[in-house]
Design an enzyme around this catalytic site. Structure first.
Site, mmCIF file in Angstrom:
data_model
loop_
_atom_site.group_PDB
_atom_site.id
_atom_site.type_symbol
_atom_site.label_atom_id
_atom_site.label_comp_id
_atom_site.label_asym_id
_atom_site.label_seq_id
_atom_site.Cartn_x
_atom_site.Cartn_y
_atom_site.Cartn_z
ATOM 1 N N CYS A 104 124.095 25.033 45.489
ATOM 2 C CA CYS A 104 123.416 25.411 46.730
ATOM 3 C C CYS A 104 122.988 26.868 46.596
ATOM 4 O O CYS A 104 123.832 27.750 46.441
ATOM 5 C CB CYS A 104 124.408 25.213 47.879
ATOM 6 S SG CYS A 104 123.781 25.802 49.456
ATOM 7 N N CYS A 115 118.726 31.128 64.157
ATOM 8 C CA CYS A 115 119.313 29.950 64.803
ATOM 9 C C CYS A 115 120.660 30.390 65.387
ATOM 10 O O CYS A 115 121.419 31.118 64.740
ATOM 11 C CB CYS A 115 119.483 28.815 63.799
ATOM 12 S SG CYS A 115 117.889 28.319 63.113
ATOM 13 N N GLY A 185 118.930 31.940 54.018
ATOM 14 C CA GLY A 185 117.486 32.107 54.125
ATOM 15 C C GLY A 185 116.729 30.837 54.435
ATOM 16 O O GLY A 185 117.254 29.728 54.325
ATOM 17 N N SER A 217 115.639 22.623 52.254
ATOM 18 C CA SER A 217 116.007 22.431 53.653
ATOM 19 C C SER A 217 115.240 23.443 54.496
ATOM 20 O O SER A 217 115.248 24.634 54.201
ATOM 21 C CB SER A 217 117.517 22.636 53.821
ATOM 22 O OG SER A 217 117.882 22.599 55.187
ATOM 23 N N LEU A 240 117.149 19.487 62.274
ATOM 24 C CA LEU A 240 116.678 19.045 63.589
ATOM 25 C C LEU A 240 117.611 19.554 64.698
ATOM 26 O O LEU A 240 117.184 20.272 65.599
ATOM 27 C CB LEU A 240 116.576 17.517 63.594
ATOM 28 C CG LEU A 240 115.842 16.876 64.750
ATOM 29 C CD1 LEU A 240 114.441 17.414 64.910
ATOM 30 C CD2 LEU A 240 115.783 15.347 64.577
ATOM 31 N N ASN A 316 130.529 24.621 61.305
ATOM 32 C CA ASN A 316 131.483 25.492 60.613
ATOM 33 C C ASN A 316 131.518 26.823 61.345
ATOM 34 O O ASN A 316 130.498 27.503 61.450
ATOM 35 C CB ASN A 316 131.039 25.698 59.160
ATOM 36 C CG ASN A 316 131.162 24.399 58.392
ATOM 37 O OD1 ASN A 316 132.197 23.749 58.395
ATOM 38 N ND2 ASN A 316 130.065 23.994 57.752
HETATM 39 N N1 SAH Z 1 117.096 27.795 56.528
HETATM 40 C C1 SAH Z 1 117.231 26.463 56.099
HETATM 41 C C2 SAH Z 1 118.243 26.264 54.993
HETATM 42 C C3 SAH Z 1 119.541 27.017 55.073
HETATM 43 S S1 SAH Z 1 120.719 26.522 56.260
HETATM 44 C C4 SAH Z 1 117.517 25.554 57.265
HETATM 45 O O1 SAH Z 1 117.820 26.036 58.339
HETATM 46 O O2 SAH Z 1 117.391 24.348 57.100
HETATM 47 C C5 SAH Z 1 121.311 24.956 55.621
HETATM 48 C C6 SAH Z 1 121.837 24.020 56.711
HETATM 49 O O3 SAH Z 1 123.052 24.521 57.297
HETATM 50 C C7 SAH Z 1 120.861 23.869 57.850
HETATM 51 O O4 SAH Z 1 120.778 22.533 58.284
HETATM 52 C C8 SAH Z 1 121.492 24.717 58.912
HETATM 53 O O5 SAH Z 1 121.035 24.409 60.190
HETATM 54 C C9 SAH Z 1 122.958 24.421 58.709
HETATM 55 N N2 SAH Z 1 123.863 25.380 59.345
HETATM 56 C C10 SAH Z 1 123.610 26.666 59.659
HETATM 57 N N3 SAH Z 1 124.695 27.217 60.248
HETATM 58 C C11 SAH Z 1 125.648 26.259 60.302
HETATM 59 C C12 SAH Z 1 126.992 26.234 60.760
HETATM 60 N N4 SAH Z 1 127.572 27.306 61.251
HETATM 61 N N5 SAH Z 1 127.686 25.086 60.627
HETATM 62 C C13 SAH Z 1 127.109 23.997 60.065
HETATM 63 N N6 SAH Z 1 125.856 23.957 59.600
HETATM 64 C C14 SAH Z 1 125.116 25.080 59.719
HETATM 65 FE FE1 SF4 Z 2 118.248 29.014 60.946
HETATM 66 FE FE2 SF4 Z 2 118.419 28.241 58.382
HETATM 67 FE FE3 SF4 Z 2 117.771 30.759 58.992
HETATM 68 FE FE4 SF4 Z 2 120.249 29.912 59.425
HETATM 69 S S1 SF4 Z 2 119.256 30.105 57.447
HETATM 70 S S2 SF4 Z 2 118.967 31.141 60.830
HETATM 71 S S3 SF4 Z 2 119.897 27.796 60.012
HETATM 72 S S4 SF4 Z 2 116.574 28.943 59.493
#
Ligand code: SAH
Ligand code: SF4
Length: 382
Positions: A104, A115, A185, A217, A240, A316
């Site tokens: 990963c 997010c 990222g 992703s 999503l 998490n």
């Molecule tokens: N930025 C991209 C890829 C990195 S995050 C994205 O958002 O898809 C990879 C995955 O981990 C994403 O589905 C993200 O929403 C999820 N994720 C982020 N924070 C998390 C958390 N605290 N617990 C579980 N999954 C999480």
């Molecule tokens: Fe959102 Fe993915 Fe960026 Fe975390 S790494 S803030 S889940 S876009």
């Protein structure tokens, strides 16, 4: 500054060779030395002419981000902290399983998309990783894990020249079978560098991974999803996390720019380029936020026409996240609604959480260059 050859894919390495007066096919040889054999010292590239090696050594280097920390979790998950200079660092995770090994990797130092449940997002954004820093993660991990595996085999007693040795040797080259861009990222906000790095992952002269074994992703940068479909349609995972715009706006703020309807239409267009594929929808399970049975039914109605798999990710936690993981019971009920509707649904195993290596716990070290996020969202990759 010396040129880092990890920045080059096949086309740019060919140009580089020609620019320094070498035959174009030399690029193929170089790619194999660098990526398949993990060699960074030009003097070891024995089938290249000495004069060429000297030229290369004078002009260029082969260098991945420096590893500054290495943790192994109780379940074998491994997390490395990689320095990206100027006090910044990103994280990379290796997840070994019986039949595969998944790496990963990160694509940016931090993330500007903020997010609300994501540790990376909470830290802000510093910069995009270069191609060398992205592919360098795979380059380094591949080399390191192969060396470790080879070392393991050297402990097998000499008299066991049998199927077992043969099997283990075969596995040496296979430590990493899958790559996911799910580290720190938003990969599609660093589009060009990510696409070049993806091209290198698939190249037969380098890692030769199949398109389906490499997953990007994204939180849903719609125009960039369309460009990815045209340039390099690898497996797609879409974060999503909510079945309606009101809720997704809160969890994934980029939704205000690219709402669910636009996002799902982009998923359908993506699949037109790869009709036998499916999209994986990631859905983080947040207690009392998006995990009710009503949410599950709403989700079914939303995605049922799209060839997809659902991946439920138990949240998490990290310090001051403000969220709690859904209970196992809530996750089970939610999953069963999806399964009963005929949707392929898995619950992601939480790996490496004793070393904060699970999804969304990756924090690295990010010196935030943005003055907090909402105002960035409109600026990001259109
Ligand atoms: N930025 C991209 C890829 C990195 S995050 C994205 O958002 O898809 C990879 C995955 O981990 C994403 O589905 C993200 O929403 C999820 N994720 C982020 N924070 C998390 C958390 N605290 N617990 C579980 N999954 C999480
Ligand atoms: Fe959102 Fe993915 Fe960026 Fe975390 S790494 S803030 S889940 S876009």
């Amino acid at each position: 500054m010396a040129i880092n050859l990890l920045d080059f894919d096949s086309a740019s390495l060919t140009r580089f060779c020609m620019d320094i007066g070498e035959k174009p096919y030399r690029a193929k040889q170089l790619l194999r030395w660098i990526h398949q054999l993990g060699i960074s010292d030009f003097s070891e590239m024995s089938d290249l002419a000495k004069a060429f090696r000297e030229k290369l050594a004078a002009l260029s280097i082969i260098r991945s981000p420096e590893v500054i920390n290495d943790h192994i979790a109780a379940d074998g998950t491994r997390k490395w902290l990689l320095s990206t200079g100027a006090g910044n660092a990103v994280e990379m995770v290796f997840i070994p399983e019986a039949n595969r090994g998944t790496l990963c990797i990160s694509s940016q130092v931090g993330c500007a998309l903020a997010c609300s449940f994501c540790s990376t997002g909470k830290q802000g954004f510093n910069r995009n990783l270069t191609v060398a820093e992205i592919i360098g993660q795979l380059w380094w991990a591949n080399k390191m894990l192969k060396t470790e595996k080879a070392h393991e085999t050297s402990f097998i007693p000499e008299n066991s020249i049998n199927g077992r040795i043969h099997h283990q040797e075969k596995n040496i080259g296979r430590a990493i079978s899958n790559v996911v861009l799910m580290g720190m990222g938003e990969p599609l906000a660093n589009f060009e560098n990510v696409v070049t790095a993806l091209g290198l992952m698939l190249d037969d002269n380098t890692y030769g991974l199949s398109r389906r074994k490499v997953t990007v992703s994204t939180s849903g940068l719609v125009p960039a999803m369309d460009r990815l479909r045209e340039r390099c349609p690898v497996a797609l995972a879409v974060s999503l996390h909510a079945p309606n715009d009101a809720l997704r706006d809160q969890l994934v703020p980029i939704n205000k720019k690219y709402p669910i309807k636009m996002l799902l239409a982009a998923c359908e267009r993506y699949l037109q380029a790869a009709p036998r594929d499916f999209v994986t929808f990631e859905y983080v399970m947040l207690d009392g936020v998006n995990d009710s049975t009503e949410h599950a039914y709403e989700l079914v109605r939303l995605v049922k026409k799209i060839p997809c798999k659902l991946n439920l990710i138990p949240f998490n936690s990290f310090a001051e996240s403000g969220y709690k993981r859904s209970s196992p019971e809530a996750i089970r009920i939610f999953r069963d609604v999806l399964l009963q509707a005929g949707l392929v649904t898995t619950v992601r195993k939480t790996r490496g959480d004793d070393i904060d290596a699970a999804c969304g716990q990756l924090a690295g070290q990010v010196l935030d260059k943005t003055r907090r996020v909402n105002r960035n969202i409109t600026k990001i990759a259109g």
